[in-house]
Design a protein around this motif. Sequence first.
Motif, PDB file in Angstrom:
ATOM      1  N   SER A   1       0.816  -1.205   0.000  1.00 45.99           N
ATOM      2  CA  SER A   1       0.000   0.000   0.000  1.00 45.99           C
ATOM      3  C   SER A   1       0.849   1.253   0.000  1.00 45.99           C
ATOM      4  O   SER A   1       0.560   2.222  -0.682  1.00 45.99           O
TER       5      SER A   1
ATOM      6  N   ASN B   1      -3.625   3.111   7.083  1.00 45.12           N
ATOM      7  CA  ASN B   1      -2.842   1.927   6.748  1.00 45.12           C
ATOM      8  C   ASN B   1      -1.345   2.227   6.764  1.00 45.12           C
ATOM      9  O   ASN B   1      -0.543   1.469   7.313  1.00 45.12           O
TER      10      ASN B   1
ATOM     11  N   TYR C   1      -4.504  -0.665  11.375  1.00 48.47           N
ATOM     12  CA  TYR C   1      -4.842  -1.542  10.255  1.00 48.47           C
ATOM     13  C   TYR C   1      -6.333  -1.893  10.292  1.00 48.47           C
ATOM     14  O   TYR C   1      -7.003  -1.939   9.251  1.00 48.47           O
TER      15      TYR C   1
ATOM     16  N   ALA D   1      -8.245   1.078   8.990  1.00 49.51           N
ATOM     17  CA  ALA D   1      -8.124   1.169   7.530  1.00 49.51           C
ATOM     18  C   ALA D   1      -9.001   0.129   6.851  1.00 49.51           C
ATOM     19  O   ALA D   1      -9.713   0.420   5.879  1.00 49.51           O
ATOM     20  N   CYS D   2      -8.964  -1.096   7.359  1.00 39.37           N
ATOM     21  CA  CYS D   2      -9.749  -2.183   6.778  1.00 39.37           C
ATOM     22  C   CYS D   2     -11.241  -1.898   6.906  1.00 39.37           C
ATOM     23  O   CYS D   2     -12.006  -2.087   5.952  1.00 39.37           O
TER      24      CYS D   2
ATOM     25  N   GLU E   1     -10.126  -0.035   3.017  1.00 37.04           N
ATOM     26  CA  GLU E   1      -8.792  -0.018   2.434  1.00 37.04           C
ATOM     27  C   GLU E   1      -8.274  -1.455   2.355  1.00 37.04           C
ATOM     28  O   GLU E   1      -7.956  -2.080   3.381  1.00 37.04           O
TER      29      GLU E   1
ATOM     30  N   GLY F   1      -5.054  -2.529   4.198  1.00 40.78           N
ATOM     31  CA  GLY F   1      -5.181  -2.723   5.642  1.00 40.78           C
ATOM     32  C   GLY F   1      -5.676  -4.113   5.962  1.00 40.78           C
ATOM     33  O   GLY F   1      -5.177  -4.775   6.888  1.00 40.78           O
TER      34      GLY F   1
END
Length: 310
Positions: free
Chosen positions: A15, A161, A184, A187-188, A192, A195
């Motif tokens: 990323s 991320n 993370y 982000a996920c 994302e 992430g």
Amino acid sequence: MKKKPMILTALILASIILAINFLPSSVPVPHLASLTDSPYVTYYKKACKLEDSEACNDLGDVYFKDKDYSDAVEFYKKSCTLENSEGCNNLAYMLDKGLGIERHNWHALKLYERSCKAGNMKACYNVGAMYFKGEGAKRNHYKAAYYFKKSCNADIAAACNDLAYMYANGKYFKKNITKAIGLYYDACDMGEASGCNNLGYMYEVGDGVNINSQKAERFYEKACSLDDYPSCDRLETVLGKKIRKITTEEDFKAAKKACKNSTKGGTMCYKLGLYFEENDDTDLALKYFETACDRGQSQSCRHLGDIAKK
């Protein structure tokens, strides 16, 4: 922002290397035979000529999506001149990538910074990414962290991320896996894919956490659903370890999905071949064996050889 251990480490970095810039995109573009002759573009051009900065930026998006980069640059320029932060961010992207204009990272960085100061959080992320990589200026992890944090706090998922990556690897910050995992997750949750992929990797190999194949599978599956193809490949590998033989409908659906979405892995395709072979569907069995063999799954290649000998 980053493919046996060396490959997986590369995925963690994917990323921060690949998702550096937000591509221009703010309005949906209709399917038109000719953009120039359409009423849609004609009216937007009139609005832009009347110094409507959003119309100018949107026209830039139209021509960008039509791969007419030189015209896109001209409209982004006008939008930016009219103090539109999105227009400046998009013009910076064109300069950064050398699309429709000579590539110049330093000027791109200055435009990103200008857009960031005007409150465009995507631009703030791009500033951080350039300082992290040392593009347009010397590498500066302090500034990268500052801009990643600023944009992450504004819900820019890629920034969360990349900030997580800095914590996980001790870049500027003292290494802090707990902090990294939290970011993370953020982000996920915001969609994302990197992430989600990074969490999948950490749980798959036990990088700072206990190995948990169920969590690894879940995060790889989410990243794969977000069109992150390396995660689809990792999901195929994780499922290959979990499903020794396809015996249930759930196994069958998971294997079929993994084989379909994967671009490199062949384990689940091979197991689908065995499943169809046992159920006397020779054509489908051969199809999956061929797919697996083409992806480098040696058992499938050998199995096809055994079939050919008969």
